[in-house]
Motif scaffolding. Structure first.
Motif, PDB file in Angstrom:
ATOM      1  N   ALA A  85     -90.569  29.160   2.912  1.00  0.00           N
ATOM      2  CA  ALA A  85     -89.009  29.170   2.487  1.00  0.00           C
ATOM      3  C   ALA A  85     -89.635  28.598   1.132  1.00  0.00           C
ATOM      4  O   ALA A  85     -90.976  27.557   1.360  1.00  0.00           O
ATOM      5  CB  ALA A  85     -88.052  28.830   3.183  1.00  0.00           C
ATOM      6  N   ASN A  86     -89.742  28.661   0.478  1.00  0.00           N
ATOM      7  CA  ASN A  86     -89.691  27.440  -0.823  1.00  0.00           C
ATOM      8  C   ASN A  86     -88.639  26.339  -1.637  1.00  0.00           C
ATOM      9  O   ASN A  86     -86.994  27.299  -1.076  1.00  0.00           O
ATOM     10  CB  ASN A  86     -89.617  28.204  -2.588  1.00  0.00           C
ATOM     11  N   VAL A  87     -88.136  25.725  -2.471  1.00  0.00           N
ATOM     12  CA  VAL A  87     -87.524  24.721  -2.652  1.00  0.00           C
ATOM     13  C   VAL A  87     -86.125  25.362  -3.456  1.00  0.00           C
ATOM     14  O   VAL A  87     -84.905  24.657  -3.502  1.00  0.00           O
ATOM     15  CB  VAL A  87     -87.913  23.592  -3.635  1.00  0.00           C
ATOM     16  N   PHE A  88     -86.432  26.156  -4.082  1.00  0.00           N
ATOM     17  CA  PHE A  88     -85.822  26.992  -4.877  1.00  0.00           C
ATOM     18  C   PHE A  88     -84.457  27.877  -4.151  1.00  0.00           C
ATOM     19  O   PHE A  88     -83.190  27.818  -3.772  1.00  0.00           O
ATOM     20  CB  PHE A  88     -85.786  28.040  -5.631  1.00  0.00           C
ATOM     21  N   GLU A  89     -85.024  28.281  -2.790  1.00  0.00           N
ATOM     22  CA  GLU A  89     -83.753  29.016  -2.204  1.00  0.00           C
ATOM     23  C   GLU A  89     -83.563  28.218  -0.849  1.00  0.00           C
ATOM     24  O   GLU A  89     -82.355  28.427  -0.605  1.00  0.00           O
ATOM     25  CB  GLU A  89     -84.993  29.816  -1.050  1.00  0.00           C
ATOM     26  N   VAL A  90     -84.146  27.208  -1.123  1.00  0.00           N
ATOM     27  CA  VAL A  90     -83.718  26.403   0.199  1.00  0.00           C
ATOM     28  C   VAL A  90     -82.140  25.374  -1.558  1.00  0.00           C
ATOM     29  O   VAL A  90     -81.072  25.013  -0.593  1.00  0.00           O
ATOM     30  CB  VAL A  90     -84.227  24.578  -0.028  1.00  0.00           C
ATOM     31  N   ALA A  91     -82.364  25.009  -2.486  1.00  0.00           N
ATOM     32  CA  ALA A  91     -80.892  24.981  -3.380  1.00  0.00           C
ATOM     33  C   ALA A  91     -80.162  25.691  -3.413  1.00  0.00           C
ATOM     34  O   ALA A  91     -78.723  24.968  -3.069  1.00  0.00           O
ATOM     35  CB  ALA A  91     -82.069  24.687  -4.369  1.00  0.00           C
ATOM     36  N   VAL A  92     -80.709  26.908  -3.662  1.00  0.00           N
ATOM     37  CA  VAL A  92     -79.092  27.198  -3.698  1.00  0.00           C
ATOM     38  C   VAL A  92     -78.671  28.443  -2.715  1.00  0.00           C
ATOM     39  O   VAL A  92     -77.267  28.681  -2.308  1.00  0.00           O
ATOM     40  CB  VAL A  92     -79.798  29.254  -4.006  1.00  0.00           C
ATOM     41  N   SER A  93     -79.110  27.935  -1.508  1.00  0.00           N
ATOM     42  CA  SER A  93     -78.670  28.126   0.256  1.00  0.00           C
ATOM     43  C   SER A  93     -77.295  27.149   0.652  1.00  0.00           C
ATOM     44  O   SER A  93     -76.622  27.163   1.324  1.00  0.00           O
ATOM     45  CB  SER A  93     -79.281  28.141   0.806  1.00  0.00           C
ATOM     46  N   LEU A  94     -77.267  25.474  -0.911  1.00  0.00           N
ATOM     47  CA  LEU A  94     -75.941  24.656  -0.116  1.00  0.00           C
ATOM     48  C   LEU A  94     -74.716  24.912  -0.794  1.00  0.00           C
ATOM     49  O   LEU A  94     -73.729  23.854   0.215  1.00  0.00           O
ATOM     50  CB  LEU A  94     -77.023  23.271  -1.201  1.00  0.00           C
ATOM     51  N   VAL A  95     -74.672  25.739  -1.489  1.00  0.00           N
ATOM     52  CA  VAL A  95     -73.361  26.394  -2.101  1.00  0.00           C
ATOM     53  C   VAL A  95     -73.345  27.202  -1.880  1.00  0.00           C
ATOM     54  O   VAL A  95     -73.465  27.663  -2.207  1.00  0.00           O
ATOM     55  CB  VAL A  95     -73.110  24.944  -3.403  1.00  0.00           C
ATOM     56  N   ASN A  96     -72.032  28.119  -1.926  1.00  0.00           N
ATOM     57  CA  ASN A  96     -72.114  29.411  -1.399  1.00  0.00           C
ATOM     58  C   ASN A  96     -71.648  30.118  -3.209  1.00  0.00           C
ATOM     59  O   ASN A  96     -70.772  29.090  -3.949  1.00  0.00           O
ATOM     60  CB  ASN A  96     -70.583  29.124  -0.462  1.00  0.00           C
ATOM     61  N   LYS A  97     -72.851  30.873  -3.031  1.00  0.00           N
ATOM     62  CA  LYS A  97     -71.956  31.602  -4.522  1.00  0.00           C
ATOM     63  C   LYS A  97     -72.773  30.414  -5.983  1.00  0.00           C
ATOM     64  O   LYS A  97     -72.274  30.405  -6.453  1.00  0.00           O
ATOM     65  CB  LYS A  97     -71.156  32.502  -4.829  1.00  0.00           C
ATOM     66  N   SER A  98     -73.503  30.046  -5.648  1.00  0.00           N
ATOM     67  CA  SER A  98     -74.212  29.147  -6.432  1.00  0.00           C
ATOM     68  C   SER A  98     -75.604  29.623  -7.516  1.00  0.00           C
ATOM     69  O   SER A  98     -75.948  30.707  -6.983  1.00  0.00           O
ATOM     70  CB  SER A  98     -74.118  28.008  -6.029  1.00  0.00           C
ATOM     71  N   TYR A  99     -75.861  29.204  -8.071  1.00  0.00           N
ATOM     72  CA  TYR A  99     -76.943  29.889  -8.979  1.00  0.00           C
ATOM     73  C   TYR A  99     -77.401  28.737  -9.582  1.00  0.00           C
ATOM     74  O   TYR A  99     -77.252  28.114  -9.615  1.00  0.00           O
ATOM     75  CB  TYR A  99     -76.869  30.659  -9.942  1.00  0.00           C
ATOM     76  N   LEU A 100     -79.249  28.787  -9.895  1.00  0.00           N
ATOM     77  CA  LEU A 100     -80.302  27.595 -10.584  1.00  0.00           C
ATOM     78  C   LEU A 100     -79.524  28.403 -12.410  1.00  0.00           C
ATOM     79  O   LEU A 100     -79.864  29.188 -12.891  1.00  0.00           O
ATOM     80  CB  LEU A 100     -81.462  27.983  -9.296  1.00  0.00           C
ATOM     81  N   SER A 101     -79.539  26.527 -12.360  1.00  0.00           N
ATOM     82  CA  SER A 101     -79.644  26.055 -14.182  1.00  0.00           C
ATOM     83  C   SER A 101     -80.527  25.403 -14.747  1.00  0.00           C
ATOM     84  O   SER A 101     -81.196  24.755 -14.274  1.00  0.00           O
ATOM     85  CB  SER A 101     -77.876  26.439 -14.047  1.00  0.00           C
ATOM     86  N   HIS A 102     -79.970  25.007 -15.682  1.00  0.00           N
ATOM     87  CA  HIS A 102     -80.371  24.342 -16.563  1.00  0.00           C
ATOM     88  C   HIS A 102     -82.109  24.121 -17.074  1.00  0.00           C
ATOM     89  O   HIS A 102     -82.638  25.313 -16.914  1.00  0.00           O
ATOM     90  CB  HIS A 102     -79.907  23.008 -16.146  1.00  0.00           C
ATOM     91  N   TYR A 103     -82.857  23.053 -16.987  1.00  0.00           N
ATOM     92  CA  TYR A 103     -84.409  23.037 -16.469  1.00  0.00           C
ATOM     93  C   TYR A 103     -84.752  24.077 -15.938  1.00  0.00           C
ATOM     94  O   TYR A 103     -85.674  24.550 -15.564  1.00  0.00           O
ATOM     95  CB  TYR A 103     -84.457  21.625 -17.159  1.00  0.00           C
ATOM     96  N   THR A 104     -84.264  23.821 -14.262  1.00  0.00           N
ATOM     97  CA  THR A 104     -84.532  25.363 -13.229  1.00  0.00           C
ATOM     98  C   THR A 104     -85.017  26.504 -13.653  1.00  0.00           C
ATOM     99  O   THR A 104     -85.907  26.811 -13.595  1.00  0.00           O
ATOM    100  CB  THR A 104     -84.252  24.861 -11.946  1.00  0.00           C
TER     101      THR A 104
END
Length: 288
Positions: A85-104
């Motif tokens: 697992a990487n930090v991006f996978e952890v991040a997007v798991s935190l809120v349902n139907k979310s996605y990574l955005s902006h500087y990420t």
């Protein structure tokens, strides 16, 4: 002992399941579902419940439990992660139907070499009825004389911070996946950081992202995405300015330039010393 011995017998199959899974981060609810679905295939005894199953996954080193503590309106979260697992996978798991955005998304779309320490996670508001608010120059001037509003919901995760953004409803316009992580695509990313430059390191970092995007950008897709998002503010003026400053020229840029410019607009918030572009009817930081 019988329950434990059966788990050990099935351990190689259980390890293979998690190793072959495209998912590397799990909530307790997801593990409960996996347990119910797979318990017969793994021949786990009736005495083993999901709590014991999850406990064994941790004891045998198949998954590691991590707790994420939030400041703001979100409850704290617990996640169970594989070694991959990487930090991006952890991040997007935190809120349902979310996605990574902006500087990420700038980083994940290869528009910068700087590894972001703040991970921007966007989830969309529910669809609202269209309002009939009319834009006025005085309101624009007042809004952009103040600092950009910032999200208040944040969590620490090792050396990283997760910032949770409650974005407007777009129907997930411009979302694609990079290594199974949902993230805004190149064109949507450029628009998002134009709208919220402080989530991308400021206007100079935004301009750098535009410059790095030039060899790969689709102006047709960029303009179509911008139109689809249907902003109240005239962000086409800021997008056109960035494109021109980044070195882009072409018919699509001229189309943007020829669009109606009813209002004087701003490249960013709270500009201390500013210049003005007549072409784009846009205030921008002096010396840019």
């Amino acid at each position: 002992m019988a329950g434990k011995s059966r788990f050990i017998i099935a351990e190689s199959s259980i390890k293979s399941f998690f190793k072959q899974s495209l998912q590397n981060v799990f909530s307790r609810e997801q593990l409960n579902g996996i347990f119910e679905e797979r318990r017969a295939a793994w021949n786990l005894p009736i005495a083993t419940n999901s709590v014991r199953f999850i406990d064994q996954l941790q004891k045998r080193g198949i998954l590691t439990k991590t707790e994420i503590l939030f400041d703001g309106y979100l409850n704290n979260k617990e996640r169970y992660i594989t070694d991959s697992a990487n930090v991006f996978e952890v991040a997007v798991s935190l809120v349902n139907k979310s996605y990574l955005s902006h500087y990420t998304a700038v980083f994940l779309n290869d528009l910068t070499n700087q590894v972001p320490k703040t991970i921007y996670v966007t989830f969309e508001q529910s669809k609202k009825a269209a309002g009939n608010s009319q834009l006025k120059q005085e309101a624009i001037d007042a809004a952009f004389s103040k600092p950009q509003r910032r999200a208040l919901t944040e969590a620490k995760y090792g050396d990283f911070s997760f910032l949770i953004l409650n974005g407007m409803n777009t129907g997930r316009t411009g979302i694609h996946t990079i290594e199974n992580v949902p993230v805004t695509n190149l064109e949507r990313t450029l628009i998002d950081i134009t709208v919220r430059p402080s989530y991308a390191g400021g206007v100079y970092s935004v301009l750098e992202a535009y410059q790095n995007a030039l060899p790969r950008i689709s102006l047709n897709k960029l303009v179509a995405t911008l139109d689809n998002l249907n902003f109240i503010y005239p962000y086409h003026q800021a997008v056109g300015f960035y494109l021109e400053r980044a070195g882009y020229s072409g018919k699509k840029l001229e189309n943007l330039r020829s669009r109606k410019k009813e209002f004087k607009f701003y490249l960013t918030y709270e500009i201390q010393e500013k210049d003005f572009s007549e072409d784009w009817q846009l205030y921008f930081p002096k010396g840019m």
